[in-house]
Scaffold this motif. Structure first.
Motif, short mmCIF file in Angstrom:
data_model
loop_
_atom_site.label_atom_id
_atom_site.label_comp_id
_atom_site.label_asym_id
_atom_site.label_seq_id
_atom_site.Cartn_x
_atom_site.Cartn_y
_atom_site.Cartn_z
N ARG A 70 0.82 -1.13 -0.13
CA ARG A 70 -0.15 -0.07 0.07
C ARG A 70 0.88 1.23 0.06
NH1 ARG A 70 -3.15 2.16 4.97
NH2 ARG A 70 -1.67 0.77 5.64
N GLU A 71 2.02 1.27 0.86
CA GLU A 71 2.85 2.48 0.55
C GLU A 71 3.43 2.50 -0.76
OE1 GLU A 71 7.07 3.08 3.11
OE2 GLU A 71 5.34 2.48 4.29
N GLU A 72 3.90 1.36 -1.11
CA GLU A 72 4.34 1.72 -2.76
C GLU A 72 3.31 2.32 -3.83
OE1 GLU A 72 6.97 1.31 -5.70
OE2 GLU A 72 7.63 1.22 -3.68
N VAL A 73 2.06 1.79 -3.60
CA VAL A 73 0.80 2.24 -4.38
C VAL A 73 0.50 3.81 -4.27
CG1 VAL A 73 -1.57 2.01 -4.82
CG2 VAL A 73 -0.11 -0.10 -4.85
N SER A 74 0.79 4.08 -2.87
CA SER A 74 0.52 5.49 -2.52
C SER A 74 1.69 6.36 -2.96
CB SER A 74 0.44 5.73 -0.86
OG SER A 74 -0.57 5.06 -0.40
N ALA A 75 2.74 5.77 -2.93
CA ALA A 75 4.00 6.55 -3.59
C ALA A 75 3.59 6.74 -5.27
CB ALA A 75 5.65 6.01 -3.51
N MET A 76 3.27 5.78 -5.56
CA MET A 76 2.90 5.99 -7.36
C MET A 76 1.63 6.74 -7.53
SD MET A 76 3.23 2.09 -9.01
CE MET A 76 2.48 1.14 -7.44
N SER A 77 0.93 6.77 -6.68
CA SER A 77 -0.43 7.84 -6.77
C SER A 77 0.05 9.25 -6.63
CB SER A 77 -1.40 7.55 -5.76
OG SER A 77 -2.42 8.37 -5.86
N ALA A 78 1.03 9.45 -5.67
CA ALA A 78 1.58 10.70 -5.61
C ALA A 78 2.50 11.33 -6.68
CB ALA A 78 2.45 10.90 -4.17
N LEU A 79 3.19 10.29 -7.33
CA LEU A 79 4.05 10.30 -8.38
C LEU A 79 3.22 10.78 -9.62
CD1 LEU A 79 6.97 10.42 -9.53
CD2 LEU A 79 6.60 8.15 -10.11
N ALA A 80 2.07 10.00 -9.99
CA ALA A 80 0.78 10.37 -10.91
C ALA A 80 0.57 11.75 -10.74
CB ALA A 80 0.08 9.28 -11.06
N THR A 81 0.05 12.19 -9.72
CA THR A 81 -0.51 13.66 -9.44
C THR A 81 0.58 14.64 -9.42
OG1 THR A 81 -2.01 12.29 -7.61
CG2 THR A 81 -1.77 15.01 -7.70
N GLN A 82 1.80 14.34 -9.17
CA GLN A 82 2.80 15.35 -9.40
C GLN A 82 2.98 15.64 -10.71
OE1 GLN A 82 6.39 13.88 -7.65
NE2 GLN A 82 7.71 15.77 -8.20
N HIS A 83 3.07 14.58 -11.44
CA HIS A 83 3.38 14.83 -13.13
C HIS A 83 2.06 15.06 -13.90
CE1 HIS A 83 7.60 14.01 -12.63
NE2 HIS A 83 7.45 13.19 -11.64
N GLY A 84 1.02 15.23 -13.61
CA GLY A 84 -0.31 15.75 -14.12
C GLY A 84 -0.94 14.69 -14.78
N TYR A 85 -0.69 13.35 -14.31
CA TYR A 85 -1.83 12.16 -14.67
C TYR A 85 -3.02 12.42 -13.92
CZ TYR A 85 2.39 10.44 -17.24
OH TYR A 85 3.27 10.22 -18.12
N SER A 100 -4.59 9.74 -13.10
CA SER A 100 -4.83 8.59 -12.46
C SER A 100 -3.22 7.84 -12.43
CB SER A 100 -6.00 7.62 -12.42
OG SER A 100 -5.75 7.17 -13.68
N VAL A 101 -3.40 6.78 -11.58
CA VAL A 101 -1.99 5.99 -11.58
C VAL A 101 -2.18 5.21 -12.91
CG1 VAL A 101 -0.89 4.20 -10.58
CG2 VAL A 101 -1.80 5.85 -9.08
N GLY A 102 -3.51 4.44 -13.07
CA GLY A 102 -3.78 3.86 -14.54
C GLY A 102 -3.44 4.52 -15.61
N ALA A 103 -3.67 5.73 -15.73
CA ALA A 103 -3.35 6.59 -17.05
C ALA A 103 -1.75 6.78 -17.01
CB ALA A 103 -3.86 7.78 -16.93
N MET A 104 -1.11 7.03 -15.93
CA MET A 104 0.22 7.04 -15.67
C MET A 104 1.06 5.73 -16.35
SD MET A 104 3.07 7.71 -12.68
CE MET A 104 2.87 6.40 -11.97
N LEU A 105 0.41 4.65 -15.97
CA LEU A 105 0.98 3.23 -16.22
C LEU A 105 0.64 2.93 -17.73
CD1 LEU A 105 0.02 1.11 -12.99
CD2 LEU A 105 2.25 2.14 -13.87
N THR A 106 -0.44 3.50 -18.26
CA THR A 106 -0.46 3.20 -19.55
C THR A 106 0.29 4.15 -20.43
OG1 THR A 106 -3.08 2.74 -19.19
CG2 THR A 106 -2.55 3.71 -21.50
N ALA A 107 0.70 5.47 -20.18
CA ALA A 107 1.53 6.14 -20.81
C ALA A 107 3.09 5.44 -20.88
CB ALA A 107 1.54 7.40 -20.28
N LEU A 108 3.31 5.00 -19.47
CA LEU A 108 4.61 4.34 -19.34
C LEU A 108 4.75 2.94 -20.19
CD1 LEU A 108 5.35 4.61 -15.51
CD2 LEU A 108 6.46 6.18 -17.45
N LYS A 109 3.74 2.15 -20.35
CA LYS A 109 3.68 0.91 -21.12
C LYS A 109 4.01 1.32 -22.56
CE LYS A 109 0.99 -1.66 -18.02
NZ LYS A 109 -0.49 -2.50 -17.83
N GLN A 110 3.54 2.53 -23.11
CA GLN A 110 3.76 2.85 -24.48
C GLN A 110 5.22 3.53 -24.49
OE1 GLN A 110 0.21 5.34 -25.32
NE2 GLN A 110 -0.96 3.46 -25.29
#
Length: 173
Positions: free
Chosen positions: A40-55, A57-67
């Motif tokens: 959960r701590e790791e997922v929270s960090a990913m969520s904060a990272l997605a918000t910080q970079h303007g995504y 949601s985390v799903g949107a960030m991961l979709t962009a990273l997968k491409q």
């Protein structure tokens, strides 16, 4: 006489083994809770990272990273996506281990997908005796049912043998 003693030994062994299920379920839940906190701590960090970079949601960030053109970035995005799946599986497991009855808990623990986690829990497990009434009742009922299941062929055999050797009375015509 030997059969009766053997039956009692089998029942006692089954009872002690069944007493371990509640303790093992508690250890398993504690192990999962620690793993859940870290995940959960790791997922929270990913969520904060997605918000910080303007995504959005985390799903949107991961979709962009997968491409992304870099293979390492795509592999990391896939690993993070797997982490989300694990988190939901762990949440379901904790709910089962906290609120389910002992048969549900046992079934959850021995499910093949949970075998690696069960092995880790068993490595640090030491047998003990639970003192809660529900644990003792569960263990008694489980041991009794398994004992009856194990002895039923023998009991049927004895009943059939008894019926074969029973004297038949002469009937009047």
């Amino acid at each position: 006489m030997f059969i009766r003693i053997f039956d009692k030994v089998v029942f006692a062994t089954l009872f002690v083994a069944a007493l371990q299920v509640p303790i093992l379920a508690d250890h398993y839940r504690q192990y999962l809770s620690g793993y859940y906190d870290a995940t959960r701590e790791e997922v929270s960090a990913m969520s904060a990272l997605a918000t910080q970079h303007g995504y959005a949601s985390v799903g949107a960030m991961l979709t962009a990273l997968k491409q992304n053109s870099e293979a390492v970035v795509r592999a990391d995005a896939e690993r993070k996506s797997t982490l989300f799946t694990k988190l939901s599986h762990i949440e379901q497991g904790i709910k089962t281990l906290e609120h389910g009855h002992y048969y549900e808990k046992a079934w959850y623990m021995v499910t093949p997908s949970n075998a690696p986690t069960l092995q880790k829990v068993l490595d640090n497990f030491s047998p003990s005796v639970p003192l809660t009434p529900s644990s003792i009742i569960f263990s008694f009922i489980t041991a009794l049912l398994i004992n009856l299941l194990l002895w039923s062929p023998y009991l049927c055999y004895c009943q059939v043998r008894h019926l074969k050797h029973k004297p038949q009375h002469a009937s009047y015509r």
